[in-house]
Design a protein around this motif. Structure first.
Motif, short mmCIF file in Angstrom:
data_model
loop_
_atom_site.label_atom_id
_atom_site.label_comp_id
_atom_site.label_asym_id
_atom_site.label_seq_id
_atom_site.Cartn_x
_atom_site.Cartn_y
_atom_site.Cartn_z
N ALA A 732 -1.50 -1.68 6.60
CA ALA A 732 -0.58 -0.89 7.50
C ALA A 732 -1.34 -0.82 8.89
CB ALA A 732 -0.09 0.31 7.21
N LYS A 733 -2.64 -0.43 8.82
CA LYS A 733 -3.50 -0.50 10.14
C LYS A 733 -3.46 -1.73 10.78
CE LYS A 733 -7.23 2.47 11.78
NZ LYS A 733 -6.39 3.06 12.74
N LYS A 738 -2.36 -5.15 17.34
CA LYS A 738 -1.96 -6.58 18.02
C LYS A 738 -2.95 -7.44 17.87
CE LYS A 738 0.94 -4.24 21.53
NZ LYS A 738 1.05 -3.99 23.16
N GLN A 739 -4.24 -7.36 17.83
CA GLN A 739 -5.25 -8.26 17.85
C GLN A 739 -5.19 -9.02 16.19
OE1 GLN A 739 -9.39 -6.89 18.60
NE2 GLN A 739 -10.33 -8.59 18.13
N LEU A 740 -5.06 -7.86 15.16
CA LEU A 740 -5.09 -8.27 14.01
C LEU A 740 -4.08 -8.53 13.11
CD1 LEU A 740 -7.93 -5.77 12.87
CD2 LEU A 740 -8.13 -8.18 13.70
N ALA A 741 -2.65 -8.45 14.05
CA ALA A 741 -1.32 -8.38 13.25
C ALA A 741 -1.16 -9.49 12.29
CB ALA A 741 -0.20 -8.02 14.33
N GLY A 742 -1.39 -10.90 12.75
CA GLY A 742 -1.09 -12.03 12.01
C GLY A 742 -2.07 -12.39 10.87
N LEU A 743 -3.10 -11.61 10.75
CA LEU A 743 -4.11 -11.82 9.65
C LEU A 743 -3.48 -11.56 8.23
CD1 LEU A 743 -7.09 -12.48 10.03
CD2 LEU A 743 -7.63 -9.98 9.55
N PRO A 744 -3.32 -12.70 7.39
CA PRO A 744 -2.94 -12.43 5.90
C PRO A 744 -3.66 -11.61 5.35
CG PRO A 744 -3.39 -14.86 6.69
CD PRO A 744 -3.94 -13.92 7.75
N VAL A 745 -3.06 -10.87 4.40
CA VAL A 745 -3.64 -9.80 3.52
C VAL A 745 -3.29 -9.92 2.27
CG1 VAL A 745 -3.78 -7.29 3.04
CG2 VAL A 745 -3.57 -8.24 5.46
N VAL A 746 -4.17 -9.97 1.20
CA VAL A 746 -4.13 -10.12 -0.30
C VAL A 746 -4.61 -9.09 -0.80
CG1 VAL A 746 -4.46 -11.54 -2.48
CG2 VAL A 746 -4.33 -12.56 -0.11
N LEU A 747 -3.70 -8.31 -1.56
CA LEU A 747 -4.06 -7.00 -2.44
C LEU A 747 -4.39 -7.34 -3.81
CD1 LEU A 747 -1.56 -4.61 -1.08
CD2 LEU A 747 -3.80 -4.84 -0.26
N VAL A 748 -5.42 -7.09 -4.38
CA VAL A 748 -5.93 -7.45 -5.67
C VAL A 748 -6.18 -5.96 -6.44
CG1 VAL A 748 -7.81 -8.34 -7.11
CG2 VAL A 748 -7.02 -9.28 -4.89
N THR A 749 -5.28 -5.40 -7.21
CA THR A 749 -5.49 -4.23 -7.61
C THR A 749 -4.95 -4.11 -9.01
OG1 THR A 749 -4.30 -1.87 -7.36
CG2 THR A 749 -3.01 -3.90 -6.59
N ALA A 750 -5.34 -2.95 -9.59
CA ALA A 750 -4.91 -2.56 -10.98
C ALA A 750 -3.56 -1.80 -11.09
CB ALA A 750 -5.97 -1.69 -11.72
N LEU A 751 -3.15 -1.48 -9.86
CA LEU A 751 -1.53 -0.75 -9.88
C LEU A 751 -0.58 -1.98 -9.87
CD1 LEU A 751 -2.38 1.42 -6.82
CD2 LEU A 751 -2.38 2.11 -9.46
#
Length: 787
Positions: A732-733, A738-751
């Motif tokens: 979310a942060k 604005k500087q990082l908004a387009g960065l792809p995010v991959v969540l790797v979790t046990a949930l």
């Protein structure tokens, strides 16, 4: 004696597994029907059926000394007995336990189902669970999933990695019970009797062929005797030749007197020779007549026997479709959706090898319907729909050689705007080309590899590979796939329909034989729309492409030799005094909505061809599906129509102007890994660095965000549960920056709950990978797709 007993036990176990598989399928089907409508009039009948199936399975397991299966069936019978006597009421937790028990029994039927420890622990755990159910106590779902002991999950070793492996708690899911891929198949006695009768009838042509062989030998002996007799009178014949030559030439070189004493012998030989030649002629005519009759008889018997043996390979579609209700039920429940599945045409039979190949594509289409198509109940009600969505699977027979599979849902449909956006992102089309695409052409983008309309990548969908693989599978079987989708507009009339056309048989197909240059090819008739001739003057050029007009529609024209990249050699037998032919032979091929006309040198005809693979070394050859041997002994290539259409389009299309730039872009990508576990952090770092990425690590969300602000990164891989700032807050942060908004995010979790997945979507994650099903190839595939 011991070896004989071992062999008998192996055969007995193989028979038991087939029987047990049928019992488990019947139990699963009964439970699904009961769960759909627990207050049905057939309640008692359904309970009685599953009760008997469990009892029969217990008895069969006892006969082959499988105590684990027998010990689980005993309390399972008690539960069914309590349901039958109304001492126990059906409920969702009870159904979960019963399904889990059926799955566990299916796993025990395979020889490699888990570790020896898990096989021993499984009966005791299930017995306790079923005993608690009889008392009205149910284990919470989380604990129920750990009915088997945990095991150590390790990724394959990578270069430079330490030998220690990451230990994770993972549910040991029993392997599926034997299914379509089993080495044995049940055949009805009616089909076996039909084959046996035809095999017995082969005795007649066998005896006839023996008689023909005997007559041919007698003819050969007669011919040998005639040749010997002719050798005996050869000196007399030569003497007469010299006499005749001498008399004609007047040279006096011949004998002074004609050998009259030899004349009776010559006349006798001449008469015998005439009689012999007449006898030989009659024998050969009779043998020719009988050989033609034998050929017709054997051809009819061979065709009949081949047909009946093929019939033995046929299985009803229901053998594949019976796995769908349970799969759809579990998937819909995980996503909080209500879905009704309707299946029609399950009695239609098709080659079992095609069923095996179609299992994965069909399951993928169904998962797409659930995950992408059907909306959540609240959303459906807002659109004026019923809260319960519907998925229909219908099988119909088009003609004697083809069947059609329809997979349809009444969900939201496919948004072509999102398809165009995804294609633009992958540089598959330009902005100008995307605007010109019609609705139908835009929907065709869904089959392109890497294109997905999903907002997030999960273990179920979002990678954009599914439909591309489905089409490849279907086309490899000689079939075609097309779909239509209704999105937006009338909210109550949306949905998606996939239509798959397949041949009934896999080995043989009708093929159109054509010649291109000096080569002959077979084209599957299933994809041939028309074979015709067009005048040379009717071939037009539109936008630098050759086209012809058929039925008022312009169709692209390509040369088969050019599409196959064959040498452009003029065929000698087609040249006529240096003049170009006035007519051109055309074969129009079509898959779904795509049609291309191919110019060939000659249409040789149509016949049934037996397709053979090219072997492991040539498992995938562009434009070639296999090979076949004609009656003349000539080997011809069987063309892959899907590849052929792509080759024709690719050859006609202009190269992308920025292709060279893309090829030269080899800069190393930089990835941020945020993970509080030292072991998991080291594992992720080694996997990504071994794949050629530059990796920077952080111990939590705060550390990761601080590092992101001071460097340049192409992607973030983050755990969710971390101190100070978890993965959700980090995502979310990043999205708010604005500087990082387009960065792809991959969540790797046990949930892995639905609520956590939805929260991942809400905060803006691009992919959500669950550790319990973690595989390094999946992670790398997601990373490659996102950057």
């Amino acid at each position: 004696m011991a070896n004989k007993n071992d062999d008998f036990l192996k055969k007995l176990l193989a028979t038991f597994r087939i029987e047990a598989d049928e019992h488990l399928k019947a139990m699963s089907a009964g439970l699904i029907e009961l769960e759909k409508n627990p207050a049905a009039d057939r309640y008692a009948e359904i309970i009685e059926t599953v009760f008997r199936e469990a009892h029969s399975l217990k008895g069969a397991a006892r006969a082959v000394n499988l105590k684990e299966v027998e010990s689980i069936c005993q309390p399972l019978e008690s539960v069914f007995a309590a349901l039958k006597n109304r001492q126990l009421s059906v409920s969702p937790p009870l159904f979960d336990l019963l399904y889990q028990t059926v799955d566990a029994l299916g796993g025990l039927l395979t020889t490699d189902a888990g570790t020896p420890e898990s096989r021993q622990a499984m009966p005791a755990l299930l017995t306790r669970q079923l005993g608690d159910a009889l008392l009205g106590r149910f284990t919470p779902s989380g604990a129920m999933q750990s009915i088997l002991p945990t095991k150590q999950a390790s990724s394959p070793p990578l270069p430079g990695m330490p030998t220690e492996t990451a230990t994770t708690t993972e549910t040991v899911t029993p392997p599926p019970a034997p299914g379509l891929s089993s080495e044995t198949v049940r055949v009805s006695t009616q089909k076996l009797d039909a084959v046996m009768r035809q095999v017995e009838e082969l005795l007649s042509p066998r005896l006839a062929s023996a008689q023909r062989a005997k007559e041919l030998r007698e003819t050969a002996v007669s011919f040998t005797a005639w040749r010997k007799q002719r050798a005996r009178i050869r000196p007399v014949l030569r003497m007469m030749e010299r006499y005749v030559e001498g008399g004609i030439n007047g040279s006096g070189a011949g004998p002074a007197k004609f050998p009259e004493q030899e004349l009776p012998k010559l006349l006798e030989h001449w008469e015998a020779e005439q009689l012999f030649m007449k006898t030989i002629e009659e024998r050969l005519l009779r043998l020719s007549k009988f050989a033609a009759h034998d050929w017709r008889t054997l051809a009819g018997m061979t065709d009949g026997l081949l047909h009946d043996v093929k019939e033995m390979h046929l299985l009803p579609f229901s053998s594949l479709l019976e796995i769908l209700p349970r799969s759809i039920r579990d998937l819909a429940r995980d996503q909080g959706k209500q879905i009704e599945l309707a299946i029609r045409g399950g009695e239609i039979e098709i080659d079992r090898r095609i069923l095996e190949e179609m299992k994965a594509p069909l399951i993928h289409l169904m998962r797409n319907c659930v995950d992408h198509g059907i909306e959540h109940p609240a959303i459906r009600q807002d659109k004026g729909k019923l809260p319960q969505g519907s998925i229909t699977v219908s099988i119909t027979q088009k003609d004697s050689g083809k069947i059609e599979i329809l997979v349809a849902d009444d969900g939201a449909g496919i948004d072509t705007a999102k398809l165009k956006a995804a294609a633009l992102k992958l540089n598959l089309v330009s902005a100008g080309e995307a605007e010109k695409l019609s609705e139908q052409e835009a929907q065709g983008l869904a089959f392109q590899s890497g294109i997905s309309t999903s907002q997030i990548i999960t273990d179920i969908s979002g990678r954009g590979l599914g439909l591309a693989i489905v089409r490849e599978k279907v086309e490899r079987l000689g079939g075609v796939i097309a779909f239509e989708s209704r999105h937006g507009g009338d909210m109550q009339n949306t949905g998606t329909s996939f239509r798959i056309t397949l041949p009934l048989m896999m080995a043989t197909l009708r093929g159109v034989l054509v010649r291109a240059g000096e080569h002959c090819f077979a084209i599957p008739a299933l994809s041939v729309e028309r074979v015709t001739r067009v005048e040379q003057q009717d071939i037009l050029t539109v936008e630098n492409r050759s086209t012809i007009s058929l039925d008022g529609q312009a169709i692209a024209l390509a040369g088969l030799s050019e599409a196959l990249e064959l040498p452009n050699l003029a065929s000698p037998d087609r040249r006529v005094a240096g003049k170009a032919p006035t007519q051109v032979s055309i074969v129009v091929l079509g898959i779904a909505q795509q049609r291309v006309a191919f110019r060939v040198d000659e249409i040789l005809g149509e016949q049934e061809v037996l397709v053979k693979t090219l072997g492991r070394q040539l498992a995938r050859v562009r434009n070639i599906a296999g090979a076949s041997v004609l009656g003349t002994g000539q080997v011809v290539a069987v063309l892959n129509v899907s590849d052929l259409l792509k080759s024709a389009v690719k050859r006609a299309a202009a190269p992308a102007p920025d292709a060279a730039k893309k090829t030269g872009d080899t800069a190393m990508r930089s990835i941020m890994v945020a993970e509080d576990s030292i072991t998991s952090r080291a594992l992720l770092k080694n996997i990504l660095e071994s794949a050629g990425y530059r990796v920077t690590t952080a111990v939590d969300g705060v550390d990761a965000y601080t590092t992101l602000k001071t460097g340049k990164f192409d992607l973030i891989v983050s755990d969710v549960e971390m101190p100070r700032m978890d993965g959700f807050d980090l995502t979310a942060k990043v999205r708010a920056d604005k500087q990082l908004a387009g960065l792809p995010v991959v969540l790797v979790t046990a949930l892995e709950s639905r609520e956590h997945r939805e929260r991942g979507v809400d905060v803006g994650a691009n992919a959500y990978i669950v550790k319990s099903s973690f595989d390094q190839s999946n992670l790398l595939e997601v990373v490659r797709q996102l950057i």
